[in-house]
Design a protein around this motif. Structure first.
Motif, PDB file in Angstrom:
ATOM      1  N   SER A   1      -2.189   1.849   3.778  1.00 19.15           N
ATOM      2  CA  SER A   1      -0.770   1.690   4.092  1.00 19.15           C
ATOM      3  C   SER A   1      -0.387   0.220   4.189  1.00 19.15           C
ATOM      4  N   ASN A   2      -1.343  -0.654   4.622  1.00 19.77           N
ATOM      5  CA  ASN A   2      -1.061  -2.090   4.667  1.00 19.77           C
ATOM      6  C   ASN A   2      -2.361  -2.870   4.551  1.00 19.77           C
ATOM      7  N   ASP A   3      -2.240  -4.197   4.533  1.00 23.07           N
ATOM      8  CA  ASP A   3      -3.400  -5.052   4.304  1.00 23.07           C
ATOM      9  C   ASP A   3      -4.065  -5.531   5.587  1.00 23.07           C
ATOM     10  N   GLN A   4      -3.707  -4.955   6.717  1.00 26.28           N
ATOM     11  CA  GLN A   4      -4.304  -5.397   7.973  1.00 26.28           C
ATOM     12  C   GLN A   4      -5.810  -5.235   7.916  1.00 26.28           C
ATOM     13  N   ASN A   5      -6.504  -6.227   8.435  1.00 28.57           N
ATOM     14  CA  ASN A   5      -7.967  -6.226   8.488  1.00 28.57           C
ATOM     15  C   ASN A   5      -8.611  -6.101   7.119  1.00 28.57           C
ATOM     16  N   ASP A   6      -7.907  -6.491   6.076  1.00 39.22           N
ATOM     17  CA  ASP A   6      -8.483  -6.418   4.739  1.00 39.22           C
ATOM     18  C   ASP A   6      -8.574  -7.811   4.141  1.00 39.22           C
ATOM     19  N   GLU A   7      -9.482  -8.607   4.671  1.00 41.71           N
ATOM     20  CA  GLU A   7      -9.671  -9.966   4.170  1.00 41.71           C
ATOM     21  C   GLU A   7     -10.154  -9.957   2.720  1.00 41.71           C
ATOM     22  N   LYS A   8     -10.864  -8.902   2.319  1.00 49.36           N
ATOM     23  CA  LYS A   8     -11.371  -8.839   0.941  1.00 49.36           C
ATOM     24  C   LYS A   8     -10.230  -8.860  -0.071  1.00 49.36           C
ATOM     25  N   PHE A   9      -9.097  -8.239   0.277  1.00 52.36           N
ATOM     26  CA  PHE A   9      -7.953  -8.204  -0.628  1.00 52.36           C
ATOM     27  C   PHE A   9      -7.509  -9.623  -0.962  1.00 52.36           C
ATOM     28  N   TYR A  10      -7.317 -10.461   0.071  1.00 56.63           N
ATOM     29  CA  TYR A  10      -6.855 -11.828  -0.160  1.00 56.63           C
ATOM     30  C   TYR A  10      -7.968 -12.728  -0.670  1.00 56.63           C
ATOM     31  N   MET A  11      -9.211 -12.457  -0.271  1.00 64.19           N
ATOM     32  CA  MET A  11     -10.314 -13.264  -0.797  1.00 64.19           C
ATOM     33  C   MET A  11     -10.463 -13.025  -2.295  1.00 64.19           C
ATOM     34  N   ARG A  12     -10.237 -11.798  -2.718  1.00 68.41           N
ATOM     35  CA  ARG A  12     -10.401 -11.455  -4.132  1.00 68.41           C
ATOM     36  C   ARG A  12      -9.223 -11.928  -4.977  1.00 68.41           C
ATOM     37  N   TYR A  13      -8.007 -11.818  -4.427  1.00 73.09           N
ATOM     38  CA  TYR A  13      -6.809 -12.089  -5.226  1.00 73.09           C
ATOM     39  C   TYR A  13      -5.972 -13.251  -4.711  1.00 73.09           C
ATOM     40  N   GLY A  14      -6.424 -13.938  -3.688  1.00 70.25           N
ATOM     41  CA  GLY A  14      -5.639 -14.991  -3.050  1.00 70.25           C
ATOM     42  C   GLY A  14      -5.301 -16.174  -3.931  1.00 70.25           C
TER      43      GLY A  14
ATOM     44  N   SER B   1       4.863 -14.896   6.393  1.00 71.72           N
ATOM     45  CA  SER B   1       4.939 -13.471   6.747  1.00 71.72           C
ATOM     46  C   SER B   1       4.621 -12.614   5.529  1.00 71.72           C
ATOM     47  N   ARG B   2       3.553 -12.990   4.843  1.00 63.67           N
ATOM     48  CA  ARG B   2       3.163 -12.299   3.610  1.00 63.67           C
ATOM     49  C   ARG B   2       2.412 -11.017   3.966  1.00 63.67           C
ATOM     50  N   THR B   3       2.831  -9.915   3.356  1.00 64.16           N
ATOM     51  CA  THR B   3       2.211  -8.631   3.638  1.00 64.16           C
ATOM     52  C   THR B   3       2.145  -7.788   2.373  1.00 64.16           C
ATOM     53  N   ALA B   4       0.971  -7.266   2.114  1.00 66.86           N
ATOM     54  CA  ALA B   4       0.796  -6.280   1.051  1.00 66.86           C
ATOM     55  C   ALA B   4       0.753  -4.907   1.724  1.00 66.86           C
ATOM     56  N   PHE B   5       1.390  -3.924   1.114  1.00 69.31           N
ATOM     57  CA  PHE B   5       1.396  -2.575   1.686  1.00 69.31           C
ATOM     58  C   PHE B   5       1.500  -1.552   0.571  1.00 69.31           C
ATOM     59  N   ASN B   6       1.281  -0.285   0.915  1.00 69.21           N
ATOM     60  CA  ASN B   6       1.223   0.793  -0.076  1.00 69.21           C
ATOM     61  C   ASN B   6       0.248   0.418  -1.189  1.00 69.21           C
TER      62      ASN B   6
ATOM     63  N   ASP C   1       4.885   9.701  -0.375  1.00 64.83           N
ATOM     64  CA  ASP C   1       4.721  10.120  -1.772  1.00 64.83           C
ATOM     65  C   ASP C   1       3.536   9.412  -2.426  1.00 64.83           C
ATOM     66  N   LEU C   2       3.369   8.114  -2.132  1.00 63.25           N
ATOM     67  CA  LEU C   2       2.239   7.371  -2.700  1.00 63.25           C
ATOM     68  C   LEU C   2       0.914   7.864  -2.139  1.00 63.25           C
ATOM     69  N   LEU C   3       0.884   8.197  -0.853  1.00 65.11           N
ATOM     70  CA  LEU C   3      -0.327   8.754  -0.252  1.00 65.11           C
ATOM     71  C   LEU C   3      -0.686  10.077  -0.905  1.00 65.11           C
ATOM     72  N   THR C   4       0.298  10.945  -1.101  1.00 66.48           N
ATOM     73  CA  THR C   4       0.068  12.236  -1.751  1.00 66.48           C
ATOM     74  C   THR C   4      -0.452  12.045  -3.174  1.00 66.48           C
TER      75      THR C   4
ATOM     76  N   LYS D   1      14.683   2.773   6.431  1.00 68.31           N
ATOM     77  CA  LYS D   1      13.384   3.099   7.034  1.00 68.31           C
ATOM     78  C   LYS D   1      12.905   4.468   6.578  1.00 68.31           C
ATOM     79  N   ARG D   2      13.824   5.406   6.508  1.00 70.08           N
ATOM     80  CA  ARG D   2      13.456   6.755   6.067  1.00 70.08           C
ATOM     81  C   ARG D   2      12.991   6.750   4.609  1.00 70.08           C
ATOM     82  N   ALA D   3      13.688   6.010   3.760  1.00 69.42           N
ATOM     83  CA  ALA D   3      13.304   5.916   2.347  1.00 69.42           C
ATOM     84  C   ALA D   3      11.933   5.255   2.208  1.00 69.42           C
ATOM     85  N   SER D   4      11.672   4.236   3.015  1.00 63.46           N
ATOM     86  CA  SER D   4      10.378   3.550   2.978  1.00 63.46           C
ATOM     87  C   SER D   4       9.253   4.491   3.393  1.00 63.46           C
ATOM     88  N   LYS D   5       9.473   5.274   4.438  1.00 60.47           N
ATOM     89  CA  LYS D   5       8.457   6.239   4.886  1.00 60.47           C
ATOM     90  C   LYS D   5       8.226   7.315   3.830  1.00 60.47           C
ATOM     91  N   LYS D   6       9.305   7.759   3.179  1.00 61.67           N
ATOM     92  CA  LYS D   6       9.171   8.773   2.129  1.00 61.67           C
ATOM     93  C   LYS D   6       8.354   8.216   0.960  1.00 61.67           C
TER      94      LYS D   6
END
Length: 154
Positions: free
Chosen positions: A50-63, A73-78, A36-39, A27-32
């Motif tokens: 940070s994640n794909d919540q409420n981002d229907e455009k992401f899946y509509m565009r690339y689904g 339980s598919r999730t895109a993040f970072n 780092d990606l945010l920076t 968990k610590r490595a994932s947060k780091k």
């Protein structure tokens, strides 16, 4: 007699402690990594989610990509996106689950999508070679790309 009981109990608690330490470290490595990606995104002026919540455009565009149709339980993040000339480049981590019970497996990968309007490129993915599956894939029309100058990649 007490030592006969004490040793298995100590081993059990040591194993529990080891598992807890592993989960904490992961968990610590994932947060780091996310930090780092945010920076990096902020420094370069890229868009970051940070994640794909409420981002229907992401899946509509690339689904339509095969990756987004496998498992549950598919999730895109970072998710990092940026424009380069007339292309949109999106880099993201993606996780999904297949199977259930003892056969349950969670797959995680880092992916890149390069989208250019009015251009149609074939879909492809790059992964580590798996000899048996690649041989069967060739039989059914799949292609394998090898580079003589880079044996490790090939």
């Amino acid at each position: 007699m007490e030592t006969e009981i004490l040793v298995p109990v100590l081993v059990f608690f040591c194993l529990i402690g080891f598992v807890v330490a592993l989960v904490f470290w992961a968990k610590r490595a994932s947060k780091k990594r996310a930090g780092d990606l945010l920076t990096l995104s902020q420094e370069q002026g890229y868009s970051y989610q940070s994640n794909d919540q409420n981002d229907e455009k992401f899946y509509m565009r690339y689904g339509f990509f095969r990756l987004f149709t496998v498992g549950r339980s598919r999730t895109a993040f970072n998710i990092i996106s940026f424009q380069e000339d007339d292309r949109t480049v999106t880099v993201f981590d993606y996780t999904y689950t297949t199977g259930s019970g003892k056969s349950k497996s969670t797959q995680t990968s880092t992916n890149i999508i390069v989208h250019q309007d009015n251009r149609h490129y074939p879909h492809f993915f790059i992964r580590r070679q798996i000899a048996v599956f690649d041989f069967l894939g060739k039989i059914f029309g799949g292609q394998d790309i090898n580079y003589d100058e880079d044996e490790e990649f090939s």
